[in-house]
Design a protein around this motif. Structure first.
Motif, PDB file in Angstrom:
ATOM      1  N   TRP A   1       0.824  -1.199   0.000  1.00  0.00           N
ATOM      2  CA  TRP A   1       0.000   0.000   0.000  1.00  0.00           C
ATOM      3  C   TRP A   1       0.868   1.263   0.000  1.00  0.00           C
ATOM      4  N   LEU A   2       1.930   1.242   0.817  1.00  0.00           N
ATOM      5  CA  LEU A   2       2.812   2.413   0.900  1.00  0.00           C
ATOM      6  C   LEU A   2       3.449   2.717  -0.455  1.00  0.00           C
TER       7      LEU A   2
ATOM      8  N   LEU B   1       1.241   5.726  -1.853  1.00  0.00           N
ATOM      9  CA  LEU B   1       1.780   6.892  -1.156  1.00  0.00           C
ATOM     10  C   LEU B   1       3.211   7.269  -1.533  1.00  0.00           C
TER      11      LEU B   1
ATOM     12  N   GLU C   1      12.167   1.858   1.447  1.00  0.00           N
ATOM     13  CA  GLU C   1      11.755   2.759   2.537  1.00  0.00           C
ATOM     14  C   GLU C   1      10.610   2.207   3.385  1.00  0.00           C
TER      15      GLU C   1
ATOM     16  N   GLU D   1       8.360   1.377   8.507  1.00  0.00           N
ATOM     17  CA  GLU D   1       6.979   1.846   8.694  1.00  0.00           C
ATOM     18  C   GLU D   1       6.035   0.653   8.878  1.00  0.00           C
TER      19      GLU D   1
ATOM     20  N   VAL E   1       5.954  -1.155  12.297  1.00  0.00           N
ATOM     21  CA  VAL E   1       5.136  -0.564  13.357  1.00  0.00           C
ATOM     22  C   VAL E   1       3.646  -0.760  13.063  1.00  0.00           C
ATOM     23  N   LEU E   2       3.264  -0.441  11.839  1.00  0.00           N
ATOM     24  CA  LEU E   2       1.834  -0.467  11.502  1.00  0.00           C
ATOM     25  C   LEU E   2       1.236  -1.871  11.561  1.00  0.00           C
TER      26      LEU E   2
ATOM     27  N   ALA F   1      -0.701  -2.296  14.505  1.00  0.00           N
ATOM     28  CA  ALA F   1      -1.639  -1.225  14.861  1.00  0.00           C
ATOM     29  C   ALA F   1      -2.951  -1.264  14.089  1.00  0.00           C
ATOM     30  N   ILE F   2      -2.972  -1.841  12.908  1.00  0.00           N
ATOM     31  CA  ILE F   2      -4.197  -1.770  12.123  1.00  0.00           C
ATOM     32  C   ILE F   2      -5.185  -2.870  12.513  1.00  0.00           C
ATOM     33  N   SER F   3      -6.463  -2.554  12.427  1.00  0.00           N
ATOM     34  CA  SER F   3      -7.512  -3.524  12.750  1.00  0.00           C
ATOM     35  C   SER F   3      -7.721  -4.475  11.567  1.00  0.00           C
TER      36      SER F   3
ATOM     37  N   ARG G   1     -10.493  -4.958  10.168  1.00  0.00           N
ATOM     38  CA  ARG G   1     -11.348  -4.187   9.270  1.00  0.00           C
ATOM     39  C   ARG G   1     -10.524  -3.362   8.291  1.00  0.00           C
ATOM     40  N   LEU G   2      -9.545  -2.635   8.828  1.00  0.00           N
ATOM     41  CA  LEU G   2      -8.721  -1.786   7.974  1.00  0.00           C
ATOM     42  C   LEU G   2      -7.856  -2.640   7.055  1.00  0.00           C
TER      43      LEU G   2
ATOM     44  N   ALA H   1      -9.870  -3.706   4.209  1.00  0.00           N
ATOM     45  CA  ALA H   1     -10.185  -2.562   3.345  1.00  0.00           C
ATOM     46  C   ALA H   1      -8.998  -2.232   2.445  1.00  0.00           C
ATOM     47  N   ILE H   2      -7.800  -2.273   3.010  1.00  0.00           N
ATOM     48  CA  ILE H   2      -6.602  -2.011   2.216  1.00  0.00           C
ATOM     49  C   ILE H   2      -6.429  -3.104   1.165  1.00  0.00           C
TER      50      ILE H   2
ATOM     51  N   HIS I   1      -8.877  -2.505  -1.544  1.00  0.00           N
ATOM     52  CA  HIS I   1      -8.481  -1.281  -2.248  1.00  0.00           C
ATOM     53  C   HIS I   1      -7.353  -1.555  -3.241  1.00  0.00           C
TER      54      HIS I   1
END
Lengths: 214, 214
Positions: free
Chosen positions: A86-87, A91, A97, A101, A104-105, A108-110, A112-113, A116-117, A120
């Motif tokens: 996704w990054l 983004l 790189e 990131e 850590v993430l 942290a993400i649910s 659900r998220l 969704a990603i 997407h």
DNA sequence: GCCAATGTTTAGGCGAACCGAAACCCCCTG
DNA sequence: CAGGGGGTTTCGGTTCGCCTAAACATTGGC
């Protein structure tokens, strides 16, 4: 089953990663080194993870994941690789790189998220480094691969995957336009031939980071 | 200055939030309730935050942010609101679903990712609930607002903001098509008139969650 | 087949963030 | 102006994840 903390997830993920591209199980010492922590800390966490049924461990022996542990590990790996994808795709990150990131993430993400990603992005099956993204059920599409360093001179193949451990190698390969999907032939341990025919010298250790089709 | 932990960021954010739409400073007891923790835990963390120069506190008195503390707090709020905006605009979340996810992610994303999301969204100035998104330098564009519950019958205005504290209220308003930008007139504490002229009964407590233009 | 090197575990400790119980302070009410 | 009640703080205790130092197990070389 038992909930898992970020720290525990890192242990499971690292144990899983160790056997993803080579067969020997991981030892406490190697795990400690990979995680950048003291061996005694590993002993302690291993005790908990074994008690919770995520790893099998006999004292002074290697560490192996139970089916439940493998499930948790692939779930974390799925998160990590979807986030990396996704990054890069959305983004503007480059493939060298994204690792920190995502590190850590992934905790942290649910769910659900995450889904969704995934939707997407159109349910990708590989991350920017060519690493397979496990499905939600934990299953992974694996392809037979050879490490470039182990391939005989003359071997030609497609780049399947580049280890994301060393960003320097990733940048040097990106500069040369080499990535998953690139065709190349092995000349020697430090040189490859590109499709156009020109020889390309590899950065030190790059041969130990590139996997080719068999 | 000193680094901040996720827990400390939550304290600073909550102290800041308390004075964002009303003037009185927060007390330890209220802070403990908002954070869902014991008052004694607040005392302890307050000691650390005061020692680090983020809050001013005399024993048995209220809590106020120092300029440094306000800086940290707005940085967290900025993260929170940009994440909420991103979830709604890019990933199909509704405005009542984003809070918990943002609560976690605000402590996990890097500055690099934050600015990438900000740019990706075109530097929005308000989140889905109408809350202003602080700029990277901590500055916030504030608009004079009246709480619907405090507005006199007959007052007409545009919805500026809806508190995100109660998802039920958010859902009921979304069902009625009411959100930031909606025009409405106050009939009484529980009823509003919509532009088309029809009366709309508000859910309980909704009048205490909606801010209108003055 | 012993023994030292290497790897693993145990033991004791630390900081972060929380808790409940008890002590304490402030100020309002009578 | 004396209590008393509510808010605040102190105190001792817990869990988590890490540490170092020291004890202990395994194994490969001689």
């Amino acid at each position: 089953m038992k909930p898992t903390t970020p720290a525990a997830e890192d242990y499971l993920k690292t144990i899983y990663a160790h056997t993803e591209w080579q067969p020997d199980p991981i030892t406490p010492r190697v795990l400690a080194t990979r995680l950048g922590i003291a061996p005694s800390s590993v002993t302690e966490m291993v005790k908990k993870l074994a008690a919770d049924g995520f790893i099998a461990h006999v004292p002074y022996g290697p560490l192996t994941l139970t089916p439940a542990g493998r499930m948790r590990a692939t779930a974390v790996v799925r998160r990590h690789r979807l986030i990396e994808t996704w990054l890069v795709r959305e983004l503007g990150y480059t493939w060298d790189e994204v690792h920190d990131e995502a590190e850590v993430l992934e905790h942290a993400i649910s769910d659900r998220l995450l889904e969704a990603i995934d939707a997407h992005l159109g349910h990708p099956t590989a991350d920017p480094h060519g690493d397979p993204i496990p499905a939600a059920d934990g299953s992974t599409a694996r392809v037979p691969a050879v490490l470039l360093a182990d391939a005989p001179p003359g071997h030609a193949g497609t780049v399947l995957r580049v280890s994301d451990r060393d960003p320097t190698i990733l940048r040097s390969l990106a500069d040369a336009g080499i990535g998953p999907g690139s065709r190349l032939a092995v000349v020697d341990a430090n040189t490859v031939r590109l499709p156009a025919g020109e020889l390309h010298p590899l950065a030190p250790d790059a041969a130990g980071a590139i996997w080719l089709t068999r």
